[in-house]
Design an enzyme around this catalytic site. Structure first.
Site, PDB file in Angstrom:
ATOM      1  N   TYR A   1     -16.750  17.888 -14.391  1.00  0.00           N
ATOM      2  CA  TYR A   1     -17.178  16.500 -14.591  1.00  0.00           C
ATOM      3  C   TYR A   1     -18.208  16.122 -13.514  1.00  0.00           C
ATOM      4  O   TYR A   1     -18.045  16.464 -12.327  1.00  0.00           O
ATOM      5  CB  TYR A   1     -15.931  15.608 -14.494  1.00  0.00           C
TER       6      TYR A   1
ATOM      7  N   LYS B   1      -8.361   7.309 -18.880  1.00  0.00           N
ATOM      8  CA  LYS B   1      -8.707   7.894 -20.176  1.00  0.00           C
ATOM      9  C   LYS B   1      -7.468   7.905 -21.080  1.00  0.00           C
ATOM     10  O   LYS B   1      -6.953   6.849 -21.391  1.00  0.00           O
ATOM     11  CB  LYS B   1      -9.302   9.281 -19.950  1.00  0.00           C
TER      12      LYS B   1
ATOM     13  N   ARG C   1       0.852  -1.198   0.000  1.00  0.00           N
ATOM     14  CA  ARG C   1       0.000   0.000   0.000  1.00  0.00           C
ATOM     15  C   ARG C   1       0.876   1.233   0.000  1.00  0.00           C
ATOM     16  O   ARG C   1       0.595   2.222  -0.663  1.00  0.00           O
ATOM     17  CB  ARG C   1      -0.955   0.004   1.209  1.00  0.00           C
TER      18      ARG C   1
ATOM     19  N   ASP D   1      -7.512  19.637 -13.486  1.00  0.00           N
ATOM     20  CA  ASP D   1      -7.828  18.316 -14.026  1.00  0.00           C
ATOM     21  C   ASP D   1      -7.460  18.338 -15.508  1.00  0.00           C
ATOM     22  O   ASP D   1      -8.126  18.993 -16.313  1.00  0.00           O
ATOM     23  CB  ASP D   1      -9.321  18.021 -13.813  1.00  0.00           C
TER      24      ASP D   1
END
Ligand SMILES: *Cc1c(COP(=O)(O)O)cnc(C)c1O
Length: 359
Positions: free
Chosen positions: A99, A194, A47, A169
């Protein structure tokens, strides 16, 4: 080294054990220690850190012109990660058509925790100045916006930001067309799902920063919250990024051809394309009909993969913003132009609209 060379080589040192030219997928949760507290190569628990993730993070930082990349399990986890480095009470100014998922996180999760959100048209710098005068700690920029493709002047925002932290972003533009850190932004965020990954085969996110203190904060959140990507997903995103420059050039040419045709097509209005990358949107009375008749464009959410996708945002990805500032019209069609032959994309849209296919 230039961008294309860094896309191939950043983070890709040959494996020390075997000389493997690609960083292996270190599919492990933990690492043997040589003595209590004696880690072999700085790795103790996956982690906290993993070599496949470290390689990806290095490449992300290099391509965005940052110093540090921090990878997350999704774009949303990376956005939450940035906000988590701020305290409740933080005053956030965001683009009014962010978004839908970002809007939902801000309004339905973080507002209840005490964060304060205001939304404005950040394309209008007079509005930005007026909003900033009311006291803002964090400016949340998304440009071009999803799905309306509005473009914000990042430098104009930076010039007016005062003491505010600016996060951008950069999912739609990618560092090929826009590098906000080089313009003075404090953090860049990606949904690597994306264009960065680019093959619609992994969900991921990232935050890239320059300031060591901001990096410490992001790393602390990454480890403390634990929304980390698995090693295989890190490998896939990193592999995708090695062809980012080639893919983005092809996405742009496909979108240019589609846009040129749409602008002349009867029944089509408000065609939007920022002039780069593969995202295009337009309005049409028969939006849902068109969506049911394309065959090269697949009807699906998401974007930025090598294959072309089409969606009707109001009914598919942006329900969470209905009746809000960020609402989108029902007749809006969003295209993610892939890297197929542009002529096939135009022909597909033409047949779906019952228009003649250009020779
Ligand atoms: C998809 C998207 C996100 C969310 O990313 P996930 O990887 O789906 O969590 C955030 N911002 C923009 C602009 C997006 O398109």
């Amino acid at each position: 080294m230039n961008f294309e060379t860094r896309a191939i080589h950043a983070g890709q040192e040959p494996d020390a054990l075997t000389g493997a030219v690609n960083v292996p997928i270190y599919q492990t949760s933990t690492y043997v220690q040589d003595g209590v507290g004696q880690m072999r190569a700085g790795y103790d628990y996956a982690r906290t850190s993993n070599p496949t993730r470290s390689a990806l993070q290095e490449c992300l930082a290099s391509l965005e012109g940052g110093r540090y990349g921090v990878a997350f399990a999704s774009g949303m986890a990376s956005i939450q990660g940035v906000l988590a480095t701020f305290e409740p009470g933080t005053r956030v100014l965001a683009m009014n058509d962010v978004y839908g998922g970002t809007y939902r996180l801000f309004e339905k999760v973080l507002r209840a925790q005490g964060y304060r959100f205001a939304y404005a048209d950040l394309t209008d710098l007079d509005t930005v100045e007026r909003e900033l005068a009311r006291g803002i700690d964090l400016i949340w920029v998304e440009t071009p916006t999803n799905p309306s493709l509005n473009v914000v002047d990042i430098e104009g925002i930076i010039a007016r930001k005062g003491g505010a932290f600016v996060a951008v972003d950069n999912t739609f533009a990618t560092p090929i067309y826009q590098r906000p850190l080089e313009l003075g932004a404090d953090a860049v965020v990606h949904s690597t799902t994306k264009y960065m990954g680019g093959h619609s085969d992994a969900v991921g996110g990232a935050v890239i920063v320059r300031d060591p203190r901001a990096h410490e904060g992001m790393k602390f959140v990454q480890n403390s919250v634990g929304a980390v990507p698995g090693p295989f997903d890190c490998f896939l995103v990193h592999r995708g990024m090695r062809t980012l420059h080639l893919r983005m050039a092809a996405h742009t040419e496909a979108a240019r051809a589609v846009t040129d045709w749409l602008r002349e097509a009867p029944g089509v209005s408000d065609v939007r394309w920022p002039g780069f990358a593969g995202m295009v949107c337009f309005r049409h009375d028969d939006a849902t009909g068109i969506a049911s008749r394309t065959s090269v464009f697949s009807l699906a959410e998401s974007l930025g993969g090598v294959e072309s996708l089409l969606e009707v945002p109001q009914a598919m990805t942006h329900q969470s913003v209905e009746d809000s500032d960020a609402a989108v019209p029902a007749d809006l069609v969003r295209l993610s132009c892939g890297i197929e032959d542009p002529a096939d994309l135009v022909a597909d849209l033409a047949q779906a609209m019952g228009l003649p296919v250009p020779a």
